[in-house]
Design an enzyme around this catalytic site. Sequence first.
Site, PDB file in Angstrom:
ATOM      1  CE  LYS A  98      -4.240  -1.840   1.878  1.00  0.00           C
ATOM      2  NZ  LYS A  98      -5.237  -1.797   2.916  1.00  0.00           N
ATOM      3  CE  LYS A 102      -6.706  -8.119  -1.173  1.00  0.00           C
ATOM      4  NZ  LYS A 102      -6.375  -7.524   0.125  1.00  0.00           N
ATOM      5  CE  LYS A 123     -13.921  -3.910   2.915  1.00  0.00           C
ATOM      6  NZ  LYS A 123     -12.586  -3.854   3.527  1.00  0.00           N
TER       7      LYS A 123
HETATM    8  P1  TYM Z   1     -10.532  -6.010   5.245  1.00  0.00           P
HETATM    9  O1  TYM Z   1     -11.578  -5.025   5.611  1.00  0.00           O
HETATM   10  O2  TYM Z   1      -9.588  -5.658   4.147  1.00  0.00           O
HETATM   11  O3  TYM Z   1     -11.200  -7.376   4.874  1.00  0.00           O
HETATM   12  C1  TYM Z   1     -12.174  -7.969   5.705  1.00  0.00           C
HETATM   13  C2  TYM Z   1     -12.007  -9.485   5.683  1.00  0.00           C
HETATM   14  O4  TYM Z   1     -12.211  -9.991   4.355  1.00  0.00           O
HETATM   15  C3  TYM Z   1     -11.091 -10.788   3.969  1.00  0.00           C
HETATM   16  N1  TYM Z   1     -10.881 -10.632   2.519  1.00  0.00           N
HETATM   17  C4  TYM Z   1     -10.797 -11.643   1.648  1.00  0.00           C
HETATM   18  N2  TYM Z   1     -10.878 -12.980   1.814  1.00  0.00           N
HETATM   19  C5  TYM Z   1     -10.766 -13.751   0.712  1.00  0.00           C
HETATM   20  N3  TYM Z   1     -10.583 -13.249  -0.545  1.00  0.00           N
HETATM   21  C6  TYM Z   1     -10.486 -11.917  -0.746  1.00  0.00           C
HETATM   22  N4  TYM Z   1     -10.316 -11.447  -1.982  1.00  0.00           N
HETATM   23  C7  TYM Z   1     -10.597 -11.055   0.375  1.00  0.00           C
HETATM   24  N5  TYM Z   1     -10.565  -9.710   0.519  1.00  0.00           N
HETATM   25  C8  TYM Z   1     -10.728  -9.471   1.845  1.00  0.00           C
HETATM   26  C9  TYM Z   1      -9.930 -10.234   4.782  1.00  0.00           C
HETATM   27  O5  TYM Z   1      -8.880 -11.176   4.885  1.00  0.00           O
HETATM   28  C10 TYM Z   1     -10.592  -9.928   6.103  1.00  0.00           C
HETATM   29  O6  TYM Z   1     -10.693 -11.097   6.887  1.00  0.00           O
HETATM   30  N6  TYM Z   1      -7.217  -5.359   8.958  1.00  0.00           N
HETATM   31  C11 TYM Z   1      -8.463  -6.009   8.552  1.00  0.00           C
HETATM   32  C12 TYM Z   1      -9.637  -5.573   9.389  1.00  0.00           C
HETATM   33  C13 TYM Z   1      -9.438  -5.788  10.849  1.00  0.00           C
HETATM   34  C14 TYM Z   1      -9.417  -7.048  11.530  1.00  0.00           C
HETATM   35  C15 TYM Z   1      -9.218  -6.713  12.894  1.00  0.00           C
HETATM   36  C16 TYM Z   1      -9.554  -8.378  11.118  1.00  0.00           C
HETATM   37  C17 TYM Z   1      -9.265  -4.807  11.760  1.00  0.00           C
HETATM   38  N7  TYM Z   1      -9.125  -5.355  12.992  1.00  0.00           N
HETATM   39  C18 TYM Z   1      -9.129  -7.719  13.860  1.00  0.00           C
HETATM   40  C19 TYM Z   1      -9.472  -9.367  12.114  1.00  0.00           C
HETATM   41  C20 TYM Z   1      -9.258  -9.035  13.438  1.00  0.00           C
HETATM   42  C21 TYM Z   1      -8.770  -5.639   7.110  1.00  0.00           C
HETATM   43  O7  TYM Z   1      -8.241  -4.685   6.592  1.00  0.00           O
HETATM   44  O8  TYM Z   1      -9.716  -6.430   6.534  1.00  0.00           O
END
Ligand code: TYM
Length: 329
Positions: A113, A194, A197
């Site tokens: 990023k 991947k 969003k």
């Molecule tokens: P975020 O918001 O980017 O994504 C949310 C969840 O979706 C999963 N994910 C995917 N899984 C499979 N294929 C994909 N293409 C894909 N895109 C996203 C992510 O792995 C995630 O599980 N840092 C985290 C948010 C967070 C968090 C936490 C997660 C903040 N605090 C504590 C777990 C525990 C994030 O940016 O996820």
Amino acid sequence: MPTRVFTGLKPTGSLQLGNYLGAIRPLLDLAADPGADVVVCVADLHALTVEHDPALLRARTRELATTLLACGLDPSARLFVQSTVPAHTELAHLLECTATYGEMTRMVQFKEKSAGSDSIRLSLLTYPALMAADILAHDTEVVPVGEDQRQHLELTTTLARRFNARYGETFVIPRGSTPPTTARLKDLRDPRSKMGKTGSDGAGVLFLLDDPDTVAAKVRRAVTDGEPSLAFDPDGRPGVANLATLLGALTGRSPEEALAGLRGAGALKSAVTEAVVAALDPVRCRYAELEADPAEVDRVLRAGRDAVAPGAVATTARAREAIGLLGVA
Ligand code: TYM
């Protein structure tokens, strides 16, 4: 004792199918176990680590919470907005004082990023300490996440162990849980990257609130290859493999089973469209109902916050004392 399950999602855009199959559905599966005690957070502070628009962030925070409920998250599961529980940021500081600069700069997501940008928010570097705080504050045992969060989770366990070893038993050591086939769903137009969003023009991303025509159009334009037959070969034929993975996950089969009996990319795309529309139709309908009643969503978020805040405050108090803060009452 019930098993504490915790996950977070950041409101940087509308939820997409990768979020659903990588984290939300596995979370709902875990939540179906009566022995599970589920806590979910809308990680709004994480959305501040990159350029953002304040009004849009507020709208997306509510949209994300509403979409999770529309996906079937039970309102009695504790769903809350991260920034409404200030213990998260307090604990994050203690974990920043446990982590090293080297550890943070080694995070793949930070490298990706920050690449090519000359103005990187400092919080993008320190973000994994906040994520660790999210998890550790709630005495979490299981964290359902997609593959891209695995490194952050490993760092979380490293920090928790280090803190416990240096200052005394304070944190529960969590473990990650990633789904077997859908831990990294790929973009339909760029099947080596991947599905996300943000970051692409959205043409290869299936959003959970997309209507059936939009789903059909996006799947029709998915990149496959010129081969007449179908086979599951993620390295050689990533486009077909991604569609097979998606179809299998949505119909309760392995990717190979999902391809059996289908002839050619056209048939595969029709089957994928049908399965995605069938999965998303109820989500869209429920979303429309919930969207019409924002006070109810606010009520769920308030109840979630009130239910989890005392536990997070207690864990943080344990950490404050262990690390040597005086804490005059
Ligand atoms: P975020 O918001 O980017 O994504 C949310 C969840 O979706 C999963 N994910 C995917 N899984 C499979 N294929 C994909 N293409 C894909 N895109 C996203 C992510 O792995 C995630 O599980 N840092 C985290 C948010 C967070 C968090 C936490 C997660 C903040 N605090 C504590 C777990 C525990 C994030 O940016 O996820």
